[in-house]
Each structure stands twice: as C-alpha cells, then as structure tokens.
Design an enzyme around this catalytic site. Structure first.
Site, mmCIF file in Angstrom:
data_model
loop_
_atom_site.group_PDB
_atom_site.id
_atom_site.type_symbol
_atom_site.label_atom_id
_atom_site.label_comp_id
_atom_site.label_asym_id
_atom_site.label_seq_id
_atom_site.Cartn_x
_atom_site.Cartn_y
_atom_site.Cartn_z
ATOM 1 N N LYS A 270 0.847 -1.195 0.000
ATOM 2 C CA LYS A 270 0.000 0.000 0.000
ATOM 3 C C LYS A 270 0.881 1.243 0.000
ATOM 4 O O LYS A 270 1.478 1.599 1.004
ATOM 5 C CB LYS A 270 -0.932 0.029 1.210
ATOM 6 C CG LYS A 270 -2.117 0.906 0.891
ATOM 7 C CD LYS A 270 -2.612 1.882 1.928
ATOM 8 C CE LYS A 270 -1.764 2.941 2.479
ATOM 9 N NZ LYS A 270 -1.815 4.222 1.762
ATOM 10 N N GLY B 294 6.839 4.905 8.214
ATOM 11 C CA GLY B 294 5.977 6.080 8.320
ATOM 12 C C GLY B 294 6.154 6.737 9.671
ATOM 13 O O GLY B 294 7.218 6.635 10.285
ATOM 14 N N SER B 295 5.102 7.380 10.130
ATOM 15 C CA SER B 295 5.213 8.163 11.358
ATOM 16 C C SER B 295 5.153 7.283 12.602
ATOM 17 O O SER B 295 4.578 6.191 12.590
ATOM 18 C CB SER B 295 4.084 9.192 11.412
ATOM 19 O OG SER B 295 2.849 8.519 11.439
ATOM 20 N N THR B 296 5.737 7.772 13.664
ATOM 21 C CA THR B 296 5.726 7.042 14.939
ATOM 22 C C THR B 296 4.290 6.887 15.450
ATOM 23 O O THR B 296 3.924 5.843 15.977
ATOM 24 C CB THR B 296 6.630 7.772 15.955
ATOM 25 O OG1 THR B 296 7.986 7.655 15.483
ATOM 26 C CG2 THR B 296 6.557 7.165 17.341
ATOM 27 N N GLY C 274 2.720 4.144 13.520
ATOM 28 C CA GLY C 274 3.441 2.915 13.889
ATOM 29 C C GLY C 274 2.922 2.331 15.198
ATOM 30 O O GLY C 274 2.718 1.118 15.322
ATOM 31 N N GLU D 184 9.823 1.237 10.635
ATOM 32 C CA GLU D 184 10.830 2.279 10.393
ATOM 33 C C GLU D 184 10.098 3.601 10.565
ATOM 34 O O GLU D 184 9.283 3.969 9.714
ATOM 35 C CB GLU D 184 11.384 2.177 8.967
ATOM 36 C CG GLU D 184 12.106 0.891 8.658
ATOM 37 C CD GLU D 184 13.343 0.682 9.492
ATOM 38 O OE1 GLU D 184 13.853 1.652 10.087
ATOM 39 O OE2 GLU D 184 13.791 -0.470 9.566
ATOM 40 N N CYS E 66 13.518 10.631 6.880
ATOM 41 C CA CYS E 66 13.383 10.168 8.262
ATOM 42 C C CYS E 66 14.691 10.373 9.025
ATOM 43 O O CYS E 66 14.692 10.641 10.215
ATOM 44 C CB CYS E 66 12.965 8.722 8.303
ATOM 45 S SG CYS E 66 14.006 7.682 7.293
ATOM 46 N N GLU F 184 9.580 15.912 15.550
ATOM 47 C CA GLU F 184 9.981 15.742 14.160
ATOM 48 C C GLU F 184 9.143 16.672 13.283
ATOM 49 O O GLU F 184 7.919 16.651 13.337
ATOM 50 C CB GLU F 184 9.755 14.303 13.714
ATOM 51 C CG GLU F 184 10.164 14.098 12.271
ATOM 52 C CD GLU F 184 9.966 12.674 11.803
ATOM 53 O OE1 GLU F 184 8.872 12.146 11.965
ATOM 54 O OE2 GLU F 184 10.928 12.104 11.253
HETATM 55 P P1 NAP Z 1 2.225 8.241 7.912
HETATM 56 O O1 NAP Z 1 1.055 9.122 7.976
HETATM 57 O O2 NAP Z 1 2.548 7.413 9.084
HETATM 58 O O3 NAP Z 1 1.989 7.332 6.632
HETATM 59 C C1 NAP Z 1 2.840 6.303 6.236
HETATM 60 C C2 NAP Z 1 2.035 5.269 5.487
HETATM 61 O O4 NAP Z 1 1.076 4.711 6.363
HETATM 62 C C3 NAP Z 1 1.250 5.828 4.311
HETATM 63 O O5 NAP Z 1 1.165 4.849 3.294
HETATM 64 C C4 NAP Z 1 -0.099 6.062 4.931
HETATM 65 O O6 NAP Z 1 -1.114 6.101 3.977
HETATM 66 C C5 NAP Z 1 -0.214 4.858 5.827
HETATM 67 N N1 NAP Z 1 -1.163 4.993 6.927
HETATM 68 C C6 NAP Z 1 -1.636 6.129 7.511
HETATM 69 N N2 NAP Z 1 -2.512 5.812 8.501
HETATM 70 C C7 NAP Z 1 -2.575 4.470 8.550
HETATM 71 C C8 NAP Z 1 -3.289 3.550 9.372
HETATM 72 N N3 NAP Z 1 -4.106 3.951 10.351
HETATM 73 N N4 NAP Z 1 -3.098 2.230 9.168
HETATM 74 C C9 NAP Z 1 -2.271 1.806 8.208
HETATM 75 N N5 NAP Z 1 -1.586 2.618 7.397
HETATM 76 C C10 NAP Z 1 -1.723 3.943 7.563
HETATM 77 O O7 NAP Z 1 3.532 8.994 7.583
HETATM 78 P P2 NAP Z 1 3.772 10.034 6.431
HETATM 79 O O8 NAP Z 1 3.276 11.338 6.930
HETATM 80 O O9 NAP Z 1 3.261 9.522 5.136
HETATM 81 O O10 NAP Z 1 5.355 10.002 6.341
HETATM 82 C C11 NAP Z 1 6.147 10.798 7.143
HETATM 83 C C12 NAP Z 1 6.654 10.012 8.333
HETATM 84 O O11 NAP Z 1 7.301 8.812 7.932
HETATM 85 C C13 NAP Z 1 7.671 10.764 9.118
HETATM 86 O O12 NAP Z 1 7.365 10.721 10.490
HETATM 87 C C14 NAP Z 1 8.988 10.044 8.851
HETATM 88 O O13 NAP Z 1 9.936 10.122 9.830
HETATM 89 C C15 NAP Z 1 8.545 8.656 8.592
HETATM 90 N N6 NAP Z 1 9.493 7.969 7.719
HETATM 91 C C16 NAP Z 1 10.339 7.057 8.280
HETATM 92 C C17 NAP Z 1 11.279 6.396 7.506
HETATM 93 C C18 NAP Z 1 12.196 5.377 8.101
HETATM 94 O O14 NAP Z 1 12.767 4.598 7.374
HETATM 95 N N7 NAP Z 1 12.383 5.348 9.395
HETATM 96 C C19 NAP Z 1 11.338 6.657 6.132
HETATM 97 C C20 NAP Z 1 10.475 7.595 5.589
HETATM 98 C C21 NAP Z 1 9.548 8.238 6.409
HETATM 99 P P3 NAP Z 1 -1.621 7.525 3.398
HETATM 100 O O15 NAP Z 1 -0.423 8.328 3.051
HETATM 101 O O16 NAP Z 1 -2.397 7.122 2.224
HETATM 102 O O17 NAP Z 1 -2.429 8.140 4.501
#
Ligand code: NAP
Ligand code: MG
Length: 499
Positions: free
Chosen positions: A195, A248-250, A253, A270, A304, A401
């Site tokens: 996804k 994605g976000s903490t 997660g 991650e 990230c 962050e």
């Molecule tokens: P996010 O809101 O957590 O989204 C990440 C992914 O999860 C997206 O595909 C999102 O879909 C999906 N998602 C959102 N809510 C969900 C739920 N309730 N259940 C299952 N999946 C869900 O994060 P983001 O705002 O896209 O990305 C930024 C964050 O990612 C930052 O905090 C960053 O630090 C982190 N990140 C970490 C790494 C690493 O390797 N550690 C790498 C890149 C980014 P939608 O976008 O369609 O809502």
C-alpha cells in the site's frame, strides 16, 4: 494530464505515461470496489495530473486472498532459489532500463528534483533488488550441535518465508521505500500486498508493472492504492496477513502495533527521527558545513534520518554557522524539472502548513531565526531552508519531528554535554559526527543512541548495511542480512537418529 502551465526547461522532461491508475490484484489491473478515486497532484504547481483508485477493505481482502493463493502455488513456493535470484536481478535491470521514466514520475508525484530522483531514488531501488537477489539461494540454516539426553540427534534450522506480508510505505521516497520492502520479501519467498501513500502512488504501480514483466508470478505482488485509515488499516487488521512492514510516522506505527497485538502479527517499523549532527572544533569546517546542510535540507528535509538538530562546539559556532548559511543560500529552490533545482517543494499543502506551523512556534518560543522562515516561492508547496539558533531546549522545534527543511543549531561546551543533549530525544534513528580525531569519533559513536551513526559524512545508505532505529524510531532493521531474515520464520527440526 499534465498542464501546459508547467514550464519545462527541457522538452524531454515531460510527464511519462501514467500507470493504468488501477490496482494490481491477482495479476490483473482492476478498479476499486467503491468506485471512488484519489487525485494525484504535482506539488510544484498544485495541478492534478492523475487519479488512482481509492481502495478499501473489500479490495484489501481480495488482494490478501490472491497473495495467499500465490504463496501456496507451486509457481512461487517451488520456484528454485536460483530462479528467484534471476527474477530479482531481472527486476533490477528493468528499473535501470526505465530510470528516466521512473525518476520523472517521482519528480511529478513527489515534487523532488528529477536529477535527485535519478541519482538517489532510482539507484536505491536497483541496488536493493540486485543485492537481495544474492540472498535467494543463501538463506541456509544451521546444524545445531545439541546435547539433548545423550542419544543421537540430527537438528537443523530452516528459514521459511513468513507468508503473506503487508507493506506500507510513505511518500518521501516512494519508489525506493517500495523497493526496500518488495525486494527482501521476494527474496525470502513471501507473497505481498503493497500500500503506497495516497499522496505518491504512481511509482509503486509502475514498479509492480515492471515486476510482472520481469516474470513475478501473478498474485505474488499485489498493490492496493488508497487512504491510510481505510486501505492501510484494513491491511493491518486482516487476519490473512502474517507480517506488517511499515515505514511512516511514529504515531501510526504505534497504532499498528496495537492492532497487530490482536493476532500477534509480526511487525517491523521504520519510524520518525530527530537526528543530531555533532560538529567538534577540530572538524574540517567546509566539509562539516556542507555535510550538515545537506543532512537537513536534502529532499527538502522530508527524510526520516534528516539531521534536524545541529550541535556545534562553542569556539567554532559562529564560523560554522556562517559557512552553513552560505552553502544553504546556494541551494536553489524550484520546480523538480528545472535542472538548477536543489530543493523542491514539500509533498503537499498539508505538509507545507505543518512545517510553517512549526516555524511559527519556533519564533514564538524565542529562538532566533538565522535564515529563511518563509515559503520562498508563492506557487506550489515550497518552504525555504530555515535555520534557528536553538536557545530553547524544550521548544517544539527541538523536540518534535518536523519533516521539513528546518534546522535548529545550538552551541555546546564539551563531549559529555553534547552526548547527553544529542541523546535527549524519544527518537534514535541516526546521527553524524564531524571531527578529525578518530578515536573521539568512535567513542562518541558508541555513546549515541542511534541505529545509524555516520562519521564525517551523512546519509549514505547501502543494501548491505542494516537500517533502523533505537527507541521510538522503530522495531527491527531493514536491508542487509537482518532485513531479509525479518521476512522469515526460523524453524528448528530435530530427528532422533538412534540410542
Ligand atoms: P504516515 O502518515 O505514518 O503514513 C505512512 C504510510 O502509512 C502511508 O502509506 C499512509 O497512507 C499509511 N497509513 C496512515 N494511517 C494508517 C493507518 N491507520 N493504518 C495503516 N496505514 C496507515 O507517515 P507520512 O506522513 O506519510 O510520512 C512521514 C513520516 O514517515 C515521518 O514521520 C517520517 O519520519 C517517517 N518515515 C520514516 C522512515 C524510516 O525509514 N524510518 C522513512 C520515511 C519516512 P496515506 O499516506 O495514504 O495516509
Ligand atoms: Mg503527488
């Protein structure tokens, strides 16, 4: 389609054909069951240039069933490991052959500079498939020298594919993050449902298409596009999923962990970071300035492992800050297809609002603004590279962050103080150290609570080097041997041979 309003500097940098826009389920490109779609925007202009399906629980269910069927099919489960290896290598080559197309698609979808996508994102995808192809025929187990009850046994372990895995990736490196999950899952012999983020779904669809062309059996890779709380949540809840690999976000997660606790699905995470750069007085100032600037401003800070906290030894603070401000002034803000662009827009208006909100909080808390602070460009979702002098250690810009081009730079007096402050965060993804004193560099590296520490460099990732965080930056490691083993279960088999 692409708007005429987008002024491209070079004719060839046009929008490549958009992947079908449908989802991939069981080897077929299908429409979502709700009939709803999601607009895909170019963040440099706000123009909508594509649509994808808004998948939901019903689509996820179909995809999981298709993946289970494929997982159990002889075409996949009995494929010779060396043939699987050849398949992954073929995917790597296909990505190489389509490098320009994928980089352009990423530039339109995410906003990043085409050159960056071509230099960083596409090679990262190629490298992980090539590297993981080597693991297909090397996932051997051990022979266990068991003591037992004195009788003679033969005991060994096998690493079996974990089963059907749900892969959820974010929007900052859409192609590379999808590849970092697909490649080890394939190497381990899993079947999968991917996804992508609703904001950047296109390269994941195109990558899946290339995987099919390379010969991945139907149903092994499924892609469901859709919103996180709908398609993503349905995937995490689905009882037919054996493991969730999430980037994605903490916050999300932690929600995923709670949901996975219901049936104890395996989870790797991650997550976010608030990584520090540590610059000591004996560092090469020019290199440290460029390194620390790139460590936060690359990909507009939407990384990230962005080093968003900079700690500089007091005696060189002013000199180093001058040098950082000077290099940063040279980073041109612009459209992703403009060859001079160093810093593209943020991915969405929501992200722009969020980052500008943090800049406002930083000012309100009394941190001195050294550079930037505004949008920089009026059209599109831009934010200028922004630098604060961090005088308020407990303000939001130091603690939270931001995921944007915002750096907080604070002077320090001695090693103990800087190690303590650098570790004073709930995150623990990465850190970098700038010094000419090698033993200090390694001693400080040992004391930092971070999954990845760079010395006199920042941001180099490699498929052979485990990647992941301490503390609230995640669970488990991606890539490397650990990365592929995280898509397997270890089974011990013990046979009584005789007395
Ligand atoms: P996010 O809101 O957590 O989204 C990440 C992914 O999860 C997206 O595909 C999102 O879909 C999906 N998602 C959102 N809510 C969900 C739920 N309730 N259940 C299952 N999946 C869900 O994060 P983001 O705002 O896209 O990305 C930024 C964050 O990612 C930052 O905090 C960053 O630090 C982190 N990140 C970490 C790494 C690493 O390797 N550690 C790498 C890149 C980014 P939608 O976008 O369609 O809502
Ligand atoms: Mg987009």
């Amino acid at each position: 389609m692409m708007s005429d309003a987008i002024q491209l500097d070079r004719d060839e940098l046009r929008l490549p054909p958009i992947p079908s826009g449908r989802m991939l389920i069981g080897g077929q490109w299908v429409a979502g069951s709700s009939g709803a779609s999601i607009d895909v925007e170019d963040p440099a202009t706000g123009e909508i240039f594509a649509k994808v399906e808004a998948g939901g629980a019903e689509d996820v269910d179909k995809a999981v069933r298709a993946a289970r069927k494929a997982f159990e099919s002889p075409a996949w489960s009995r494929m010779r490991p060396l043939d699987r290896a050849r398949l992954l290598e073929t995917i790597a080559r296909k990505i190489e052959e389509h490098a320009d197309e994928l980089a352009l698609l990423e530039s339109f979808d995410n906003g990043k500079a085409f050159e960056h996508a071509k230099m960083v994102d596409v090679p990262a995808a190629v490298d992980i498939f090539r590297y993981m192809s080597g693991w297909c025929a090397r996932l051997g187990g051990t022979v266990n020298p068991i003591s037992g009850d004195g009788r003679q046994y033969h005991s060994y372990t096998v690493h079996e594919p974990i089963g059907v895995v749900g892969l959820i990736v974010p929007w900052n490196y859409p192609l590379a993050m999808a590849a970092w999950k697909l490649a080890p899952a394939l190497a381990a012999g899993c079947a999968m449902v991917l996804k992508p983020s609703e904001v950047t779904p296109l390269t994941a669809l195109r990558l899946a298409e290339l995987c099919l062309e390379a010969g991945v059996p139907e149903g092994v890779i499924n892609v469901v596009t859709g919103y996180g709380p709908e398609a993503g949540q349905a995937l995490v809840e689905h009882p037919g999923i054996d493991k969730i690999a999430f980037t994605g976000s903490t916050r999300v997660g932690k929600d995923i962990v709670r949901t996975c606790a219901i049936d104890l699905k395996r989870v790797t995470l991650e997550l976010g970071g608030k990584s520090p750069s540590l610059v000591f007085a004996d560092a090469d100032i020019e290199k440290a300035a460029l390194g620390a600037a790139l460590a936060i401003f690359f990909n507009s800070g939407q990384v990230c492992l962005a080093a968003s906290r900079l700690y500089v030894e007091e005696s060189i603070y002013d000199r180093l800050m001058e040098a950082i401000i000077e290099v940063t002034r040279g980073f041109k803000l612009g459209h992703g297809r403009d060859p001079h662009t160093m810093i593209g827009p943020l991915v969405s208006r929501a992200q722009q609002d969020r980052v500008l909100g943090y800049i406002g909080k930083g000012r309100a808390a009394g941190n001195e603004l050294l550079l930037g602070g505004g949008k920089g460009l009026e059209t599109g979702y831009f934010v200028e590279p922004t630098i604060f002098r961090g005088s308020q250690a407990d303000s939001a810009i130091v603690k939270e962050e931001i995921f944007g081009p915002v750096l907080v730079a604070t002077p320090f007096k001695d090693v103990d103080e800087v190690v303590r402050t650098a570790n004073d965060t709930r995150y623990g993804l990465a850190a970098n150290i700038w010094t000419r004193d090698l033993s200090r560099a390694h001693l400080v590296a040992r004391r930092l609570q971070a999954g990845i520490v760079w010395i006199n460099t920042h941001g180099l990732n490699d498929p052979s080097a485990p990647f992941g965080g301490f503390k609230e930056s995640g669970w488990g490691r991606e890539v490397g041997e650990e990365g592929v083993l995280n898509y397997t279960e270890t089974k011990t088999v013990t046979a009584l041979l005789g007395d």
